[in-house]
Design a protein around this motif. Structure first.
Motif, short mmCIF file in Angstrom:
data_model
loop_
_atom_site.label_atom_id
_atom_site.label_comp_id
_atom_site.label_asym_id
_atom_site.label_seq_id
_atom_site.Cartn_x
_atom_site.Cartn_y
_atom_site.Cartn_z
N VAL A 168 9.57 -2.94 2.20
CA VAL A 168 9.20 -1.56 1.90
C VAL A 168 8.25 -1.05 2.98
CG1 VAL A 168 8.05 -0.06 0.25
CG2 VAL A 168 9.43 -1.96 -0.56
N ALA A 169 8.61 0.08 3.60
CA ALA A 169 7.74 0.73 4.59
C ALA A 169 6.92 1.80 3.88
CB ALA A 169 8.57 1.36 5.69
N PHE A 170 5.61 1.85 4.18
CA PHE A 170 4.74 2.87 3.59
C PHE A 170 3.62 3.22 4.55
CE2 PHE A 170 3.02 -1.21 2.41
CZ PHE A 170 1.65 -1.05 2.53
N PRO A 171 3.07 4.42 4.56
CA PRO A 171 3.68 5.58 3.91
C PRO A 171 4.99 5.92 4.60
CG PRO A 171 1.92 6.29 5.35
CD PRO A 171 1.92 4.79 5.36
N ASN A 172 5.84 6.59 3.90
CA ASN A 172 7.14 6.92 4.45
C ASN A 172 7.54 8.29 3.92
OD1 ASN A 172 9.43 6.58 5.93
ND2 ASN A 172 10.26 4.92 4.71
N PRO A 173 7.49 9.34 4.71
CA PRO A 173 7.36 9.35 6.17
C PRO A 173 5.94 9.02 6.63
CG PRO A 173 7.62 11.60 5.34
CD PRO A 173 7.75 10.68 4.18
N SER A 231 0.53 5.66 11.87
CA SER A 231 0.66 4.24 11.56
C SER A 231 1.38 4.07 10.23
CB SER A 231 -0.71 3.56 11.52
OG SER A 231 -1.48 4.06 10.45
N PHE A 232 1.93 2.89 10.04
CA PHE A 232 2.60 2.56 8.79
C PHE A 232 2.59 1.05 8.63
CE2 PHE A 232 5.84 2.64 12.03
CZ PHE A 232 6.65 1.56 11.75
N ALA A 233 2.96 0.59 7.47
CA ALA A 233 2.99 -0.84 7.18
C ALA A 233 4.32 -1.18 6.53
CB ALA A 233 1.84 -1.23 6.27
N ILE A 234 4.68 -2.45 6.63
CA ILE A 234 5.85 -2.96 5.92
C ILE A 234 5.37 -4.10 5.04
CG2 ILE A 234 8.05 -4.15 6.12
CD1 ILE A 234 8.60 -2.61 8.56
N VAL A 258 2.18 -8.41 4.74
CA VAL A 258 2.17 -7.04 5.25
C VAL A 258 2.06 -7.08 6.76
CG1 VAL A 258 0.92 -4.85 5.30
CG2 VAL A 258 1.11 -6.11 3.16
N ILE A 259 2.86 -6.25 7.42
CA ILE A 259 2.71 -6.05 8.87
C ILE A 259 2.29 -4.61 9.07
CG2 ILE A 259 3.86 -6.02 11.10
CD1 ILE A 259 5.76 -8.11 10.07
N GLN A 260 1.20 -4.41 9.79
CA GLN A 260 0.67 -3.08 10.07
C GLN A 260 1.14 -2.64 11.46
OE1 GLN A 260 -1.35 -1.19 7.94
NE2 GLN A 260 -0.98 0.44 9.40
N PHE A 261 1.68 -1.43 11.56
CA PHE A 261 2.19 -0.89 12.82
C PHE A 261 1.36 0.31 13.26
CE2 PHE A 261 5.72 -2.89 10.74
CZ PHE A 261 6.40 -3.52 11.75
N VAL A 262 1.19 0.45 14.55
CA VAL A 262 0.56 1.63 15.13
C VAL A 262 1.54 2.22 16.13
CG1 VAL A 262 -1.37 2.51 16.47
CG2 VAL A 262 -1.74 0.64 14.85
N VAL A 271 11.96 3.53 8.43
CA VAL A 271 10.79 4.40 8.36
C VAL A 271 11.10 5.71 9.07
CG1 VAL A 271 9.67 3.52 10.45
CG2 VAL A 271 8.27 4.50 8.63
N VAL A 272 10.57 6.79 8.54
CA VAL A 272 10.69 8.10 9.14
C VAL A 272 9.34 8.41 9.79
CG1 VAL A 272 11.05 10.56 8.73
CG2 VAL A 272 12.34 8.86 7.41
N LEU A 273 9.36 8.68 11.10
CA LEU A 273 8.14 9.10 11.79
C LEU A 273 8.15 10.61 11.94
CD1 LEU A 273 7.82 6.42 14.62
CD2 LEU A 273 6.62 6.54 12.44
N SER A 274 7.02 11.21 11.60
CA SER A 274 6.88 12.66 11.62
C SER A 274 5.62 13.03 12.39
CB SER A 274 6.79 13.18 10.19
OG SER A 274 6.46 14.55 10.17
#
Length: 93
Positions: free
Chosen positions: A12-17, A21-24, A59-63, A87-90
């Motif tokens: 699960v990717a969040f937040p999405n969009p 940054s986002f996490a899985i 959890v993996i955190q992305f920037v 994931v949707v990037l906005s």
């Protein structure tokens, strides 16, 4: 000797969009062996993002370091597992 079966599961990717940054989140601990990010055209855009593993591998955190808005497919592999997420990037902040 037969090779082990690679189990596939969704993460699960969040937040999405997401914006910057986002996490899985994974249903179980993951011993990360590879991580690939693809745009909708199937191009590997992994170099445009950085990741750090947190929370004991759950959890993996992305920037985002330069990916444009759009939908991205993320594949994470371990020795015996293969996880997929989108994931949707906005640019809306």
């Amino acid at each position: 000797i037969a090779e082990p079966t690679l189990m596939r599961a969704n993460a699960v990717a969040f937040p999405n969009p997401a914006t910057e940054s986002f996490a899985i989140e994974f249903p179980e601990q993951v011993d990360l062996t590879s991580l690939q990010i693809y745009d909708l055209n199937g191009r590997d855009v992994t170099a445009g993002i950085s990741a750090t593993v947190q929370h004991h591998g759950h959890v993996i955190q992305f920037v985002n370091n330069g990916l444009s808005e759009g939908v991205y497919a993320i594949q994470v592999r371990s020795d015996r597992q293969h996880f997929n997420a989108r994931v949707v990037l906005s640019n809306n902040r």
